[in-house]
Design an enzyme around this catalytic site. Structure first.
Site, PDB file in Angstrom:
ATOM      1  N   ARG A  48      -3.838   7.087  -0.109  1.00 53.72           N
ATOM      2  CA  ARG A  48      -4.421   5.759   0.002  1.00 53.72           C
ATOM      3  C   ARG A  48      -4.299   5.086  -1.362  1.00 53.72           C
ATOM      4  O   ARG A  48      -4.713   5.665  -2.362  1.00 53.72           O
ATOM      5  CB  ARG A  48      -5.908   5.846   0.379  1.00 53.72           C
ATOM      6  CG  ARG A  48      -6.231   6.453   1.744  1.00 53.72           C
ATOM      7  CD  ARG A  48      -5.793   5.570   2.869  1.00 53.72           C
ATOM      8  NE  ARG A  48      -6.216   4.204   2.652  1.00 53.72           N
ATOM      9  CZ  ARG A  48      -6.963   3.488   3.478  1.00 53.72           C
ATOM     10  NH1 ARG A  48      -7.383   4.005   4.597  1.00 53.72           N
ATOM     11  NH2 ARG A  48      -7.272   2.242   3.206  1.00 53.72           N
ATOM     12  N   THR A  58       0.872  -1.169   0.000  1.00 52.10           N
ATOM     13  CA  THR A  58       0.000   0.000   0.000  1.00 52.10           C
ATOM     14  C   THR A  58       0.907   1.216   0.000  1.00 52.10           C
ATOM     15  O   THR A  58       2.088   1.137   0.366  1.00 52.10           O
ATOM     16  CB  THR A  58      -0.933   0.046   1.225  1.00 52.10           C
ATOM     17  OG1 THR A  58      -0.149  -0.115   2.402  1.00 52.10           O
ATOM     18  CG2 THR A  58      -1.996  -1.025   1.156  1.00 52.10           C
TER      19      THR A  58
END
Ligand code: DSN
Length: 410
Positions: free
Chosen positions: A229, A220
């Site tokens: 994100r 991520t």
């Protein structure tokens, strides 16, 4: 802007005030730079770009192609990878694509169990990874709470998985990726390394880089890497097509280009020398905090940490993780309850909390401040029902944090 929608504007303002006035210690969270925030709100959010550069299903892609090529190039350079896919919306889709690239439904997999520090997508029974594949899980040793690589080798030799999927969401020790490569080779498995949590530490050179060893690396982009994100996949050139096809059209539609623009900026920031210092400080802070908590009578799972996070066993304080995390939240310390390995307590009320230092380090806290953080945590754990203690701690933390800016330029 938000003045035109007061209902949303007020929620955003309250969130901003909250974030700035508490110790944010959820290890998967961070604070992005103003440039990353700006890119997230840029006009790239207006576009669709299904496909890949020069192979799109929409017209008008000149800038979108340039953006994706730049982001991929920065990612490959930073991690030393042959190929990058920067389209995954987040970590779980990135992991799903990794499985799809090398497995068929029903294939056997081996991953690290949730209570041992793995992620849901590493084969947990209620997750797609536990339902679409024949998922087998390894656990840390009960005595050391660490991975025993000999046991993993033996287990993989018995199971003969198609893929060995290794990563952390709460395992605080560095993985031996060279050994994992040997284990995967011995049983003919692909090795996938999920470095969602530690990606920024890898870039900073303070955590092992799996890229030379793993067939696929997933991550991520918003945790220690301090970007928006999002998710990313790195792989060898030989798997590039399979990975790209798995992301689109396998799982996703069009990439989120505003997220990609923000990621390109974050990768640029991570290439600066200051990011190396940032990564070093994250780990120094975590080690220091762990030691202070031990000195104050708490036990850290596996005895400490090699990264940015730790799981604290609270049983010595006769308090469960949920009660502790709730009291800490009211006192201005935001973390999450977490199972410890072989936890005798149920998942909604486990024996531990998970703490991390990335956000505190972004704000500028260093080793001397970790002693204060430990004091505040232990004070609350010792008196979780004492309203005066909780209120005084929250006020102290709020006043203390005024010295530490919430915005930064990367
Ligand atoms: N597992 C979540 C965490 O570590 O907070 C992220 O997916």
């Amino acid at each position: 802007m938000l003045e035109l929608d007061r209902e949303v504007g007020e929620i955003v303002e309250r969130e901003a005030a909250m974030q700035a006035s508490v110790l944010r210690m959820i290890p998967s969270e961070n604070i992005v730079s103003d440039s990353v925030l700006e890119a997230l709100g840029s006009i790239f959010t207006n576009r669709y770009a299904e496909g890949y550069p020069a192979k799109r299903y929409y017209q008008g892609q000149e800038n979108n192609d340039a953006l994706e090529r730049l982001t991929c190039a920065r990612a490959c350079e930073l991690f030393g990878a042959e190929h990058a896919n920067v389209q995954p919306y987040s970590g779980s889709p990135a992991n799903m694509a990794a499985y799809m690239a090398v497995c068929q439904p029903g294939d056997r997999t081996v991953g690290l169990g949730l209570n041992s520090g793995g992620h849901l997508t590493h084969g947990w029974k209620v997750n797609f990874s536990g339902q679409l594949y024949e998922a087998h899980q390894i656990e840390v040793r009960q005595d050391t709470e660490r991975i025993d690589y000999d046991e993993v080798a033996k287990y993989c030799d018995e199971v003969k998985p198609k893929v060995l999927f290794i990563g952390t969401t709460s395992y605080s020790r560095a993985f031996d990726f060279a050994r994992l490569r040997e284990i995967a080779d011995a049983c003919g498995a692909y090795l996938v390394a999920d470095i969602a949590h530690v990606a920024g530490l890898v870039v900073a050179g303070v955590y092992p880089n799996p890229v030379p060893y793993a067939d696929i690396v997933t991550l991520t982009t918003h945790k220690t890497l301090r970007g928006p994100r999002g998710g990313m996949i790195l792989c060898r050139e030989s798997l590039a097509k399979a990975v790209d096809r798995a992301v689109f059209p396998g799982i996703q539609g069009g990439p989120h280009l505003n997220q990609m623009a923000a990621l390109a900026i974050a990768l640029g920031e991570a290439a600066r020398p200051s990011f190396k210092a940032y990564g070093e400080q994250i780990v120094a802070n975590a080690k220091c905090l762990a030691q202070h908590l031990v000195d104050r009578g708490l036990r850290i799972v596996s005895g400490g940490t090699d990264c940015h996070l730790m799981v604290v066993d609270l049983r010595a304080k006769n308090i469960d993780g949920k009660t502790a995390a709730t009291a800490l939240e009211h006192a201005g310390i935001v973390c999450n309850f977490n199972a410890i390995p072989y936890d005798p307590n149920p998942p909604r009320r486990p024996s531990g909390i998970r703490l991390g230092t990335p956000s505190l380090t972004t704000r500028g806290l260093k080793e001397p401040e970790m002693a204060l953080v430990a004091d505040w945590i232990v004070r609350v754990l010792d008196a979780p029902d004492d309203e005066a203690v909780i209120a005084n701690t929250a006020a102290e933390i709020k006043a203390f944090l005024q010295k530490y800016p919430y915005h930064h330029q990367g």
